[in-house]
Design a protein around this motif. Structure first.
Motif, mmCIF file in Angstrom:
data_model
loop_
_atom_site.group_PDB
_atom_site.id
_atom_site.type_symbol
_atom_site.label_atom_id
_atom_site.label_comp_id
_atom_site.label_asym_id
_atom_site.label_seq_id
_atom_site.Cartn_x
_atom_site.Cartn_y
_atom_site.Cartn_z
ATOM 1 N N GLY A 86 2.292 0.601 -3.715
ATOM 2 C CA GLY A 86 2.061 1.986 -3.344
ATOM 3 C C GLY A 86 1.409 2.842 -4.401
ATOM 4 O O GLY A 86 1.113 4.002 -4.156
ATOM 5 N N ILE A 87 1.162 2.321 -5.574
ATOM 6 C CA ILE A 87 0.560 3.087 -6.654
ATOM 7 C C ILE A 87 -0.965 3.015 -6.509
ATOM 8 O O ILE A 87 -1.548 1.939 -6.574
ATOM 9 N N PHE A 88 -1.601 4.169 -6.305
ATOM 10 C CA PHE A 88 -3.042 4.212 -6.125
ATOM 11 C C PHE A 88 -3.747 4.966 -7.241
ATOM 12 O O PHE A 88 -4.968 4.924 -7.345
ATOM 13 N N SER A 89 -2.988 5.715 -8.041
ATOM 14 C CA SER A 89 -3.620 6.508 -9.099
ATOM 15 C C SER A 89 -2.625 6.754 -10.225
ATOM 16 O O SER A 89 -1.423 6.516 -10.059
ATOM 17 N N GLY A 147 0.793 -1.216 0.000
ATOM 18 C CA GLY A 147 0.000 0.000 0.000
ATOM 19 C C GLY A 147 0.826 1.267 0.000
ATOM 20 O O GLY A 147 2.005 1.289 -0.348
ATOM 21 N N ARG A 148 0.175 2.364 0.399
ATOM 22 C CA ARG A 148 0.729 3.717 0.338
ATOM 23 C C ARG A 148 2.144 3.868 0.896
ATOM 24 O O ARG A 148 2.952 4.594 0.315
ATOM 25 N N PRO A 149 2.522 3.212 2.001
ATOM 26 C CA PRO A 149 3.885 3.400 2.519
ATOM 27 C C PRO A 149 4.996 2.977 1.549
ATOM 28 O O PRO A 149 6.146 3.341 1.734
ATOM 29 N N LEU A 150 4.664 2.229 0.518
ATOM 30 C CA LEU A 150 5.684 1.783 -0.435
ATOM 31 C C LEU A 150 5.918 2.754 -1.591
ATOM 32 O O LEU A 150 6.857 2.579 -2.367
#
Length: 92
Positions: free
Chosen positions: A84-87, A55-58
């Motif tokens: 960590g890629i969300f968008s 998730g985000r921390p990466l």
């Protein structure tokens, strides 16, 4: 495709990518999960520190790894960022 750990030290990442440059591998999958716990907002609940973090921390480490690999290999490999890629904005 060859999947590389998010936990590789920069010199190890470089050595592995340089060794793979002469291989028939078509691409690299960069990171997915990490054993590190950096980038968290607070402590984890008891027992939640087992296994890989995703998730985000990466994101920061993922972007650094992508930049390193791209700099070493130019367009030799297709690169797949998986941690960590969300968008679309995260991937730029």
């Amino acid at each position: 495709m060859v999947k590389l750990s998010a936990d590789l030290a920069p010199d190890r990442l470089t050595a592995i990518v340089e060794a793979l440059a002469g291989s028939p591998a078509a691409g690299l999958i960069l990171s997915n999960t990490s054993r590190a716990r950096t980038g968290l907002r607070g402590p984890l609940p008891e027992g939640a520190d087992q296994g890989g973090l995703s998730g985000r921390p990466l994101l920061a480490g993922m972007l650094t790894a992508i930049g390193t690999v791209k700099g070493l290999t130019k367009d030799r490999f297709t690169l797949l960022a998986s941690g960590g890629i969300f968008s679309g904005a995260d991937a730029r």
